[in-house]
Design a protein around this motif. Structure first.
Motif, mmCIF file in Angstrom:
data_model
loop_
_atom_site.group_PDB
_atom_site.id
_atom_site.type_symbol
_atom_site.label_atom_id
_atom_site.label_comp_id
_atom_site.label_asym_id
_atom_site.label_seq_id
_atom_site.Cartn_x
_atom_site.Cartn_y
_atom_site.Cartn_z
ATOM 1 N N LEU A 1 0.835 -1.203 0.000
ATOM 2 C CA LEU A 1 0.000 0.000 0.000
ATOM 3 C C LEU A 1 0.870 1.253 0.000
ATOM 4 C CD1 LEU A 1 -2.838 1.275 0.218
ATOM 5 C CD2 LEU A 1 -2.618 1.102 2.718
ATOM 6 N N MET A 2 1.907 1.253 0.815
ATOM 7 C CA MET A 2 2.802 2.401 0.880
ATOM 8 C C MET A 2 3.548 2.592 -0.442
ATOM 9 S SD MET A 2 4.290 1.806 4.733
ATOM 10 C CE MET A 2 5.042 3.395 4.992
ATOM 11 N N LYS A 3 3.958 1.493 -1.051
ATOM 12 C CA LYS A 3 4.671 1.574 -2.325
ATOM 13 C C LYS A 3 3.785 2.190 -3.405
ATOM 14 C CE LYS A 3 7.623 -1.195 -5.352
ATOM 15 N NZ LYS A 3 8.181 -2.541 -5.630
ATOM 16 N N ARG A 4 2.480 1.932 -3.291
ATOM 17 C CA ARG A 4 1.528 2.470 -4.277
ATOM 18 C C ARG A 4 1.286 3.961 -4.074
ATOM 19 N NH1 ARG A 4 -4.380 2.151 -4.369
ATOM 20 N NH2 ARG A 4 -4.344 0.767 -2.557
ATOM 21 N N LEU A 5 1.351 4.432 -2.812
ATOM 22 C CA LEU A 5 0.926 5.796 -2.497
ATOM 23 C C LEU A 5 2.070 6.773 -2.238
ATOM 24 C CD1 LEU A 5 -2.074 4.984 -0.121
ATOM 25 C CD2 LEU A 5 -2.161 5.561 -2.546
ATOM 26 N N LEU A 6 3.263 6.261 -2.008
ATOM 27 C CA LEU A 6 4.380 7.139 -1.645
ATOM 28 C C LEU A 6 5.422 7.223 -2.752
ATOM 29 C CD1 LEU A 6 4.873 6.006 2.062
ATOM 30 C CD2 LEU A 6 3.617 8.000 1.212
ATOM 31 N N PRO A 7 6.063 8.382 -2.947
ATOM 32 C CA PRO A 7 5.882 9.628 -2.185
ATOM 33 C C PRO A 7 4.497 10.233 -2.432
ATOM 34 C CG PRO A 7 7.919 9.652 -3.471
ATOM 35 C CD PRO A 7 7.110 8.507 -3.963
ATOM 36 N N GLY A 8 3.942 10.836 -1.392
ATOM 37 C CA GLY A 8 2.634 11.440 -1.521
ATOM 38 C C GLY A 8 2.134 12.000 -0.211
ATOM 39 N N PRO A 9 0.945 12.620 -0.235
ATOM 40 C CA PRO A 9 0.417 13.330 0.938
ATOM 41 C C PRO A 9 -0.292 12.414 1.937
ATOM 42 C CG PRO A 9 -1.065 13.637 -0.911
ATOM 43 C CD PRO A 9 0.096 12.832 -1.433
ATOM 44 N N PHE A 10 0.446 11.410 2.414
ATOM 45 C CA PHE A 10 -0.108 10.443 3.351
ATOM 46 C C PHE A 10 0.798 10.305 4.574
ATOM 47 C CE2 PHE A 10 -1.697 9.286 -0.800
ATOM 48 C CZ PHE A 10 -3.042 8.993 -0.568
ATOM 49 N N THR A 11 0.181 10.037 5.723
ATOM 50 C CA THR A 11 0.906 9.655 6.934
ATOM 51 C C THR A 11 0.441 8.257 7.314
ATOM 52 O OG1 THR A 11 1.037 11.937 7.738
ATOM 53 C CG2 THR A 11 1.367 10.177 9.356
ATOM 54 N N PHE A 12 1.372 7.311 7.394
ATOM 55 C CA PHE A 12 1.050 5.941 7.782
ATOM 56 C C PHE A 12 1.435 5.730 9.244
ATOM 57 C CE2 PHE A 12 1.160 5.582 3.228
ATOM 58 C CZ PHE A 12 0.210 4.607 2.944
ATOM 59 N N ILE A 13 0.476 5.284 10.050
ATOM 60 C CA ILE A 13 0.768 4.972 11.452
ATOM 61 C C ILE A 13 1.196 3.513 11.536
ATOM 62 C CG2 ILE A 13 -0.122 4.874 13.806
ATOM 63 C CD1 ILE A 13 -2.120 7.017 13.050
ATOM 64 N N LEU A 14 2.426 3.304 12.018
ATOM 65 C CA LEU A 14 3.009 1.967 12.112
ATOM 66 C C LEU A 14 3.517 1.728 13.524
ATOM 67 C CD1 LEU A 14 5.153 2.163 8.850
ATOM 68 C CD2 LEU A 14 2.887 1.135 9.071
ATOM 69 N N ASN A 15 3.786 0.472 13.840
ATOM 70 C CA ASN A 15 4.394 0.139 15.121
ATOM 71 C C ASN A 15 5.860 0.572 15.095
ATOM 72 O OD1 ASN A 15 2.162 -1.255 16.459
ATOM 73 N ND2 ASN A 15 2.405 -2.795 14.861
ATOM 74 N N ALA A 16 6.254 1.345 16.106
ATOM 75 C CA ALA A 16 7.597 1.919 16.123
ATOM 76 C C ALA A 16 8.646 0.860 16.426
ATOM 77 C CB ALA A 16 7.662 3.037 17.164
ATOM 78 N N ASP A 17 9.821 1.036 15.852
ATOM 79 C CA ASP A 17 10.963 0.171 16.105
ATOM 80 C C ASP A 17 11.787 0.746 17.254
ATOM 81 O OD1 ASP A 17 13.981 -0.666 15.475
ATOM 82 O OD2 ASP A 17 12.662 -2.129 14.529
ATOM 83 N N SER A 18 12.541 -0.100 17.913
ATOM 84 C CA SER A 18 13.304 0.334 19.086
ATOM 85 C C SER A 18 14.460 1.270 18.734
ATOM 86 C CB SER A 18 13.850 -0.891 19.830
ATOM 87 O OG SER A 18 14.683 -1.654 18.979
ATOM 88 N N ARG A 19 14.768 1.415 17.438
ATOM 89 C CA ARG A 19 15.869 2.303 17.059
ATOM 90 C C ARG A 19 15.497 3.782 17.179
ATOM 91 N NH1 ARG A 19 17.795 -1.332 12.002
ATOM 92 N NH2 ARG A 19 15.653 -2.013 12.239
ATOM 93 N N LEU A 20 14.199 4.066 17.309
ATOM 94 C CA LEU A 20 13.785 5.444 17.548
ATOM 95 C C LEU A 20 14.039 5.802 19.007
ATOM 96 C CD1 LEU A 20 10.438 5.558 15.532
ATOM 97 C CD2 LEU A 20 12.482 6.915 15.060
ATOM 98 N N PRO A 21 14.234 7.077 19.319
ATOM 99 C CA PRO A 21 14.468 7.486 20.709
ATOM 100 C C PRO A 21 13.312 7.073 21.622
ATOM 101 C CG PRO A 21 14.945 9.294 19.215
ATOM 102 C CD PRO A 21 14.311 8.224 18.388
ATOM 103 N N LYS A 22 13.605 6.960 22.906
ATOM 104 C CA LYS A 22 12.598 6.477 23.855
ATOM 105 C C LYS A 22 11.380 7.379 23.940
ATOM 106 C CE LYS A 22 14.880 8.588 27.872
ATOM 107 N NZ LYS A 22 15.509 8.334 29.186
#
Length: 203
Positions: free
Chosen positions: A87-108
Motif C-alpha cells: 500500500l505504501m509503495k503504491r501511495l508514496l511519495p505522496g500526501p499520506f501519513t502511515f501509522i506503524l508500530n515503532a521500532d526500538s531504534r527510535l528514541p525512547k
C-alpha cells in the motif's frame, strides 16, 4: 534565518547548511507536499522536546511523525507488514501519513506511544535534505491560533516573521498549502483512514 530553496538544482552547500543545522540539534521549518511543517533530527531527543515545548504538547501522549527519504528507510524505524508495504509503495511519495508500530531504534520519547507516523512527502526539497542527513526528520504542523490568518502558515516570509525567533532556520520553498496529509492507521488487521486530507485512496 530564511533560506530560499528550489524543487531542483539547489547547491550542495545550501543543502549541507540545512543538514548541519539539524545535526547540531537545530529546529527548521520547511515545505512538504501538503503544508509547511516544523521539524528536527528525529534521533535527537532534546530537539524533539524543544519542538513539543514550542507546540505545547506532551510527547508521551501526543502522536509523533517522521519523514523518511524513501521506502527503504522506513524498515529501520517501524515494523512494516507485507500488505502495508504494498500500500505504501503504491501511495508514496505522496500526501499520506502511515501509522506503524515503532521500532526500538527510535528514541525512547517515541516508545510510550509504541507507534510512529511515517511520511515520504512528494517534495524534493525536504527529501533531499533527509537523504543528505541520512536520518529521519521529526515532522509536525505549524501552530496556528484560533482566528489567526492562514497566511502565517502558508507564506514563507510571514512564517519567518512569526516563528523566526523560535527556530534556527526557515526554508522558503514557495507558497505552502492548507490541507493536511491523509492519515492511515496500519497497526490493526486492516488499514483504516483516521483523517481524510489531501491524499485520496480507496482501501
Amino acid at each position: 534565518m530564511l533560506l530560499k530553496l528550489y524543487s531542483k538544482n539547489n547547491s550542495p552547500e545550501s543543502l549541507q547548511r540545512v543538514a548541519d543545522v539539524l545535526n547540531d540539534g537545530g529546529i527548521i521549518i520547511y515545505p512538504t507536499d501538503t503544508m509547511y511543517a516544523i521539524g528536527c533530527h528525529a534521533l535527537k531527543e532534546r530537539s524533539i522536546e524543544r519542538i513539543c515545548k514550542l507546540k505545547g504538547i506532551d510527547a508521551r501522549k501526543h502522536f509523533l511523525s517522521v519523514i523518511c527519504y524513501d521506502l527503504s528507510n522506513i524498515s529501520q524505524y517501524a515494523r512494516v507488514e507485507n500488505a502495508t508495504f504494498k500500500l505504501m509503495k503504491r501511495l508514496l511519495p505522496g500526501p499520506f501519513t502511515f501509522i506503524l508500530n515503532a521500532d526500538s531504534r527510535l528514541p525512547k520519547i517515541f516508545r510510550s506511544r509504541k507507534e510512529v507516523g511515517i511520511r515520504v512527502p512528494d517534495n524534493p526539497i525536504i527529501r533531499d535534505i533527509c537523504r543528505l542527513l541520512d536520518a529521519p526528520i521529526l515532522t509536525t504542523t505549524l501552530p496556528l491560533e484560533d482566528g489567526e490568518d492562514i497566511e502565517y502558515i502558508t507564506d514563507p516570509e510571514l512564517i519567518h516573521e512569526k516563528f523566526g525567533e523560535d527556530v534556527d532556520l526557515v526554508i522558503d520553498g514557495g507558497m505552502g498549502g492548507t490541507e493536511p496529509s491523509t492519515v492511515i492507521n496500519c497497526c490493526g488487521d486492516e488499514p483504516e483512514i483516521l483523517r481524510q486530507g489531501k491524499g485520496w485512496v480507496e482501501l
